[in-house]
Design a protein around this motif. Structure first.
Motif, PDB file in Angstrom:
ATOM      1  N   LYS A  24       0.693  -1.374   0.342  1.00  0.00           N
ATOM      2  CA  LYS A  24       0.055  -0.162  -0.206  1.00  0.00           C
ATOM      3  C   LYS A  24       0.585   1.571  -0.145  1.00  0.00           C
ATOM      4  N   ARG A  27       2.568   1.395  -3.335  1.00  0.00           N
ATOM      5  CA  ARG A  27       1.094   1.813  -4.645  1.00  0.00           C
ATOM      6  C   ARG A  27       0.956   3.611  -4.061  1.00  0.00           C
ATOM      7  N   ASP A  28       1.282   4.145  -2.937  1.00  0.00           N
ATOM      8  CA  ASP A  28       0.610   5.472  -2.498  1.00  0.00           C
ATOM      9  C   ASP A  28       1.376   6.371  -3.545  1.00  0.00           C
ATOM     10  N   ARG A  30       2.259   6.185  -6.642  1.00  0.00           N
ATOM     11  CA  ARG A  30       2.019   6.536  -8.095  1.00  0.00           C
ATOM     12  C   ARG A  30       2.459   6.870  -8.983  1.00  0.00           C
ATOM     13  N   LYS A 128       2.800  -6.153  -7.139  1.00  0.00           N
ATOM     14  CA  LYS A 128       1.620  -4.728  -6.647  1.00  0.00           C
ATOM     15  C   LYS A 128       0.809  -5.154  -6.039  1.00  0.00           C
ATOM     16  N   ASP A 130      -2.800  -3.212  -6.547  1.00  0.00           N
ATOM     17  CA  ASP A 130      -3.043  -1.848  -7.727  1.00  0.00           C
ATOM     18  C   ASP A 130      -4.587  -1.131  -6.393  1.00  0.00           C
ATOM     19  N   PHE A 131      -4.947   0.482  -7.325  1.00  0.00           N
ATOM     20  CA  PHE A 131      -5.881   0.683  -6.188  1.00  0.00           C
ATOM     21  C   PHE A 131      -7.343  -0.351  -6.088  1.00  0.00           C
ATOM     22  N   LYS A 132      -7.682  -1.294  -7.114  1.00  0.00           N
ATOM     23  CA  LYS A 132      -8.924  -1.729  -5.982  1.00  0.00           C
ATOM     24  C   LYS A 132      -8.577  -2.957  -5.379  1.00  0.00           C
ATOM     25  N   ASN A 133      -7.327  -2.925  -4.601  1.00  0.00           N
ATOM     26  CA  ASN A 133      -6.728  -3.834  -3.665  1.00  0.00           C
ATOM     27  C   ASN A 133      -6.746  -5.192  -3.839  1.00  0.00           C
ATOM     28  N   GLN A 134      -5.966  -5.014  -5.462  1.00  0.00           N
ATOM     29  CA  GLN A 134      -6.095  -6.584  -5.997  1.00  0.00           C
ATOM     30  C   GLN A 134      -4.351  -6.901  -6.640  1.00  0.00           C
TER      31      GLN A 134
END
Length: 191
Positions: A24, A27-28, A30, A128, A130-134
């Motif tokens: 997370k 990911r954040d 970007r 990684k 993703d922004f859908k928490n996948q």
């Protein structure tokens, strides 16, 4: 790709809140074509297969691919942001768009191609969130060697350096079920 191993990889990572927390944070940021790889994944799977608690990592390898800013200074700035987010971890950030120069290769096209030049097939894996928490992953040589505890040199890595690395890492002492190839056809069997 082997769907059963893919599902197992995702299940193992999803069940580890420490790993999810790191993913997370990364990911954040970007960043373009950004992943966490190498020992972060490899050690987790080997620990699982050996019934061990988490083996300490030297660092958290964060890779990204950004031709627009491939300076070491940019990577240092990213490391600083990561240290602010979690100062207890040793972050290592490398823009893969410049690693080809260090390695004497043609320009890589993306992170997936770049990690295909890493030393072992079991290390050439990155994940990684993703922004859908996948959980997404890249693995140019697949997941089989990782899950089958096989340490095999990638075809693109220098065997002399690979063998020096294997000796220095002393992985057999930590994970005795590993089968380590010292060349393209020779193995060190289970102890």
């Amino acid at each position: 790709m082997n769907q059963q191993l893919e599902q197992e990889l995702i299940k193992i990572i999803k069940s580890d809140l420490w790993m999810i927390g790191i993913l997370k944070i990364v990911r954040d940021l970007r960043l373009n074509d950004c992943w966490v790889g190498a020992g972060f994944i490899r050690n987790k799977i080997w620990d699982e297969k050996h019934g061990k608690n988490r083996t300490e990592l030297n660092d958290i390898d964060v890779i990204h691919f950004d031709k627009s800013n491939s300076t070491k200074q940019y990577d240092s700035q990213i490391e600083s942001k990561l240290r602010i987010a979690n100062p207890n971890l040793n972050w290592s950030v490398k823009n893969q768009s410049r690693m080809n120069i260090r390695n004497g290769h043609e320009q890589y096209t993306d992170s997936n191609e770049a990690i295909s030049f890493w030393p072992e097939t079991a290390t050439s894996i990155a994940v990684k969130l993703d922004f859908k928490n996948q959980i997404k992953y890249i693995a140019p040589y697949g997941l089989e060697d990782l899950f089958n505890l096989l340490v095999i040199p990638t075809p693109k890595f220098d065997l002399t350096i690979y063998n020096e690395r294997i000796e220095k890492k002393r992985w057999k002492e930590k994970w005795n079920k590993l089968e380590i190839k010292t060349g393209y056809n020779t193995c060190i069997k289970h102890s």
